[in-house]
Design an enzyme around this catalytic site. Structure first.
Site, PDB file in Angstrom:
ATOM      1  N   ASP A  18       8.432   5.747   6.503  1.00  9.96           N
ATOM      2  CA  ASP A  18       7.862   4.694   7.125  1.00  9.96           C
ATOM      3  C   ASP A  18       8.630   3.283   6.817  1.00  9.96           C
ATOM      4  O   ASP A  18       8.746   2.672   5.884  1.00  9.96           O
ATOM      5  CB  ASP A  18       6.388   4.354   6.676  1.00  9.96           C
ATOM      6  CG  ASP A  18       5.850   2.848   7.137  1.00  9.96           C
ATOM      7  OD1 ASP A  18       6.197   2.529   8.243  1.00  9.96           O
ATOM      8  OD2 ASP A  18       4.748   2.774   6.732  1.00  9.96           O
ATOM      9  N   LYS A  47       9.553  -3.525   7.829  1.00 12.69           N
ATOM     10  CA  LYS A  47       9.438  -3.680   6.400  1.00 12.69           C
ATOM     11  C   LYS A  47      10.625  -4.661   5.840  1.00 12.69           C
ATOM     12  O   LYS A  47      11.836  -4.196   6.404  1.00 12.69           O
ATOM     13  CB  LYS A  47       9.139  -2.560   5.536  1.00 12.69           C
ATOM     14  CG  LYS A  47       7.606  -1.642   5.849  1.00 12.69           C
ATOM     15  CD  LYS A  47       7.460  -0.519   5.051  1.00 12.69           C
ATOM     16  CE  LYS A  47       6.197   0.093   5.489  1.00 12.69           C
ATOM     17  NZ  LYS A  47       4.993  -0.796   5.304  1.00 12.69           N
ATOM     18  N   ASP A  67       5.052   8.303   1.939  1.00 10.92           N
ATOM     19  CA  ASP A  67       4.081   8.027   2.799  1.00 10.92           C
ATOM     20  C   ASP A  67       3.433   9.146   3.537  1.00 10.92           C
ATOM     21  O   ASP A  67       2.664   9.213   4.524  1.00 10.92           O
ATOM     22  CB  ASP A  67       4.630   7.126   3.993  1.00 10.92           C
ATOM     23  CG  ASP A  67       3.505   6.057   4.648  1.00 10.92           C
ATOM     24  OD1 ASP A  67       2.474   6.154   4.166  1.00 10.92           O
ATOM     25  OD2 ASP A  67       3.876   5.503   5.635  1.00 10.92           O
ATOM     26  N   GLU A 114       0.925   2.436  11.318  1.00 18.70           N
ATOM     27  CA  GLU A 114       1.565   3.571  12.231  1.00 18.70           C
ATOM     28  C   GLU A 114       0.511   4.557  11.639  1.00 18.70           C
ATOM     29  O   GLU A 114       0.252   5.584  12.503  1.00 18.70           O
ATOM     30  CB  GLU A 114       2.764   4.081  12.062  1.00 18.70           C
ATOM     31  CG  GLU A 114       3.385   4.979  10.754  1.00 18.70           C
ATOM     32  CD  GLU A 114       3.028   3.995   9.389  1.00 18.70           C
ATOM     33  OE1 GLU A 114       3.004   2.680   9.501  1.00 18.70           O
ATOM     34  OE2 GLU A 114       2.932   4.821   8.342  1.00 18.70           O
ATOM     35  N   ARG A 131      -2.709   4.893  10.928  1.00 21.10           N
ATOM     36  CA  ARG A 131      -3.877   5.063  11.864  1.00 21.10           C
ATOM     37  C   ARG A 131      -3.643   5.653  13.140  1.00 21.10           C
ATOM     38  O   ARG A 131      -4.435   6.400  13.776  1.00 21.10           O
ATOM     39  CB  ARG A 131      -4.775   3.668  11.671  1.00 21.10           C
ATOM     40  CG  ARG A 131      -3.980   2.582  12.463  1.00 21.10           C
ATOM     41  CD  ARG A 131      -4.472   1.240  12.149  1.00 21.10           C
ATOM     42  NE  ARG A 131      -3.950   0.981  10.724  1.00 21.10           N
ATOM     43  CZ  ARG A 131      -4.228  -0.379  10.397  1.00 21.10           C
ATOM     44  NH1 ARG A 131      -4.954  -1.217  10.842  1.00 21.10           N
ATOM     45  NH2 ARG A 131      -3.819  -0.690   9.004  1.00 21.10           N
TER      46      ARG A 131
HETATM   47  N1  BES Z   1       2.298   3.058   4.527  1.00 20.43           N
HETATM   48  C1  BES Z   1       1.892   1.822   4.518  1.00 20.43           C
HETATM   49  C2  BES Z   1       0.904   1.484   3.639  1.00 20.43           C
HETATM   50  C3  BES Z   1       1.459   1.235   2.363  1.00 20.43           C
HETATM   51  C4  BES Z   1       2.044  -0.120   1.993  1.00 20.43           C
HETATM   52  C5  BES Z   1       1.241   2.145   1.211  1.00 20.43           C
HETATM   53  C6  BES Z   1       2.466  -0.401   0.494  1.00 20.43           C
HETATM   54  C7  BES Z   1       1.640   1.686  -0.133  1.00 20.43           C
HETATM   55  C8  BES Z   1       2.217   0.616  -0.369  1.00 20.43           C
HETATM   56  C9  BES Z   1       1.252   1.690   5.942  1.00 20.43           C
HETATM   57  O1  BES Z   1       1.981   2.434   6.867  1.00 20.43           O
HETATM   58  C10 BES Z   1       1.590   0.170   6.469  1.00 20.43           C
HETATM   59  O2  BES Z   1       2.565  -0.088   6.305  1.00 20.43           O
HETATM   60  N2  BES Z   1       0.548  -0.416   6.447  1.00 20.43           N
HETATM   61  C11 BES Z   1       0.413  -1.925   6.769  1.00 20.43           C
HETATM   62  C12 BES Z   1      -0.520  -2.445   7.729  1.00 20.43           C
HETATM   63  C13 BES Z   1      -0.503  -3.626   8.023  1.00 20.43           C
HETATM   64  C14 BES Z   1       0.339  -3.865   9.076  1.00 20.43           C
HETATM   65  C15 BES Z   1      -1.932  -4.040   8.910  1.00 20.43           C
HETATM   66  C16 BES Z   1       0.419  -2.733   5.420  1.00 20.43           C
HETATM   67  O3  BES Z   1      -0.331  -2.126   4.547  1.00 20.43           O
HETATM   68  O4  BES Z   1       1.139  -3.533   5.342  1.00 20.43           O
HETATM   69 ZN    ZN Z   2       2.827   4.068   6.574  1.00 20.07          ZN
HETATM   70 MN    MN Z   3       3.436   1.453   7.988  1.00 21.52          MN
END
Ligand code: BES
Ligand code: ZN
Ligand code: MN
Length: 486
Positions: free
Chosen positions: A263, A270, A281, A342, A344
């Site tokens: 991811d 990111k 992920d 992504e 969801r």
């Molecule tokens: N895989 C990540 C969630 C995650 C982030 C897990 C950090 C462990 C550590 C997920 O796909 C994600 O990026 N979520 C975003 C959602 C936001 C854009 C609403 C997040 O948590 O920042």
């Molecule tokens: Zn993710």
């Molecule tokens: Mn993500």
């Protein structure tokens, strides 16, 4: 996991032949029933000030006089619960790590009885302590392995303990498998790799495995899953594995695991720091495969369907853009406001796909939100369900498995945040309550069956010096699934 385990009925503990004896001390005084020679060693250590009978204290003794074991470890557990026992065993095994003990025996010294939960905890703690990642680091020193693990227990407890050892072996094997998959980097553990591993499981245990490629997914109309996958040159896979342990008519338990093999965030990219950890992920997918493996070994009378949408989330000229609107398999349209939300987007189509199995219950498992890590830290997974019965089952399973989760709210008020002017919903709801709005998004696709969602973003792996997958929540899921056996 390459040790065997066995039960030994208590003779004179000091005469037990093994390379290391781990004694889990439960009371706050030296137990009167303990073998005289071990009691003498323990009393001596306590009165000499070398060991306090306080939870978390331990003492290693080399070739203690009058004891057959070459190594002796006292660990003070503070209680005789399975949880306290597991922590003590883990500490005791830590004390003898790398010392070359092949046959390790564990016994209780003090009040308390051993049950199946203790035995399961022992095997899981031992597997956890001995796991070593080598796939892309073959030079890692092969630890002088423990090859035999003995649990000393009273005759009256032997049946329950044996049952616990067998269950523990299956769960520990599943945890190890999940850890191994999740630890493998994104260029090794691709969607295709996950699909091939599922096929391998299918061959080993006679399961029906379906792997859908992009064409098949397009034909079905999974516009949301496709949108995430379209930015990557790495082909997507939609994996379906079926374990049939009960008659056809019996409604299955369905597990859905997030399989993002890397991811980057996509166009909503990111930051560079710690981005490597986004190879984890697919921890949800790994836990589903690990659970499937455990279930196949234990052969319960139930039907289980495992679904894994697997792809990469990459930025590219073909990647989905913020503001793009896609049509999910359910027919609902989604405005993709943030391409980093992504998980969801791939889960919603898998949740709709699950309807065709007329499930008894569906559980999805996902490293879904950083917000869940903020809310719960690294100890409890986030549990989301509107169904009190399922919540009770999940919490009970998590307690029995020593794999904690915590129920979070799912009230309709949180749904407001997902409103969009351009589609049926947006894919993000703002910073506040981010783990909850993510779950509310998924909830919109689960009207047709009882459903629970586990956010394992904080529990699936560790950062820092001990960076690596934990294999959670395979233990929780295995207990949850087993509880549905007829
Ligand atoms: N895989 C990540 C969630 C995650 C982030 C897990 C950090 C462990 C550590 C997920 O796909 C994600 O990026 N979520 C975003 C959602 C936001 C854009 C609403 C997040 O948590 O920042
Ligand atoms: Zn993710
Ligand atoms: Mn993500």
């Amino acid at each position: 996991m390459d040790f065997r385990h066995q039960i030994s009925l208590p003779g004179v503990l000091a005469d037990l032949v093994c390379d290391a004896l781990v004694l889990v001390v439960t009371g706050d005084a030296v137990d009167a029933a303990l073998d005289a020679r071990l009691a003498a060693a323990l009393t001596d250590a306590v009165s000499g000030g070398d060991l306090a009978l306080k939870k978390g204290k331990s003492l290693y003794l080399h070739r203690p006089t009058g004891v057959r074991a070459a190594r002796l470890v006292f660990v003070v557990a503070g209680g005789a619960s399975a949880k306290a026992f597991k922590a003590a065993v883990a500490q005791g095994l830590g004390q003898i790590k790398g010392l070359g003990a092949k046959h390790v025996a564990v016994a209780l010294a003090g009040v308390g009885e051993l049950g199946s939960a203790h035995a399961e905890a022992l095997v899981c703690a031992a597997a956890e302590a001995t796991y070593l990642y080598r796939h892309t680091k073959p030079s890692a020193p092969a630890a002088p392995g423990m090859s035999k693990l003995t649990l000393v227990c009273a005759k009256a407890d032997a049946k329950a303990v044996q049952e616990g050892l067998v269950r523990g072996q299956a769960i520990a094997g599943g945890v190890t498998l999940a850890r191994e998959f999740a630890n493998r980097p994104g260029n090794h553990c691709t969607p295709t790799y996950l699909a091939n591993q599922a096929k391998k499981l299918g061959k080993e245990f006679g399961l029906k495995i379906d792997v859908l490629d992009r064409k098949a997914v397009e034909k079905l109309g999974m516009g949301s899953f496709l949108a995430v996958a379209q930015g990557s040159a790495e082909p997507l896979r939609f994996i379906v594995a079926k374990y049939d342990g009960a008659p056809k008519g019996q409604a299955p338990v369905v597990l859905v695991g997030k399989g993002i093999t890397f991811d980057t965030g996509g166009i909503s990219i990111k930051s560079a720091a710690d981005m490597d950890e986004m190879k984890f992920d697919m921890g949800g997918a790994a836990s589903v495969l690990g659970t499937l493996h455990a279930v196949c070994q234990l052969k319960p009378k139930l039907n289980l369907v495992c679904i894994i949408p697997a792809c990469e989330n990459m930025p590219s000229s073909r990647a989905v853009k913020p503001g793009d609107v896609v049509t999910s398999l359910s027919g609902q349209t989604i405005e993709i406001l943030n391409t980093d939300a992504e998980g969801r987007l791939i889960l919603c189509d898998a949740l709709t796909y699950a309807e065709r199995f007329k499930p008894a219950v569906v559980v999805d498992i996902a490293t879904l939100t950083g917000a869940c890590v903020v809310a719960l830290g690294h100890h409890h997974s986030g549990l989301f369900t509107a169904d009190d019965k399922v919540a009770g089952q999940m919490l009970a399973a998590s307690e029995a498995a020593l794999d904690p989760c915590w129920r979070m709210p799912l009230d309709d008020e949180y749904d407001e945040a997902l409103k969009s002017n351009f589609a049926d919903m947006g894919n993000v709801g703002g910073r506040a309550g981010g783990a909850i709005t993510a779950a509310m998004f998924l909830k919109r696709f689960t009207a047709k069956y009882p459903w629970a969602h586990l956010d394992i973003a904080g529990t699936a792996w560790k950062s820092g010096a001990a960076k690596g997958s934990t294999g959670r929540p395979v233990a929780l899921l295995t207990h949850f699934v087993l509880a549905h056996a007829g």
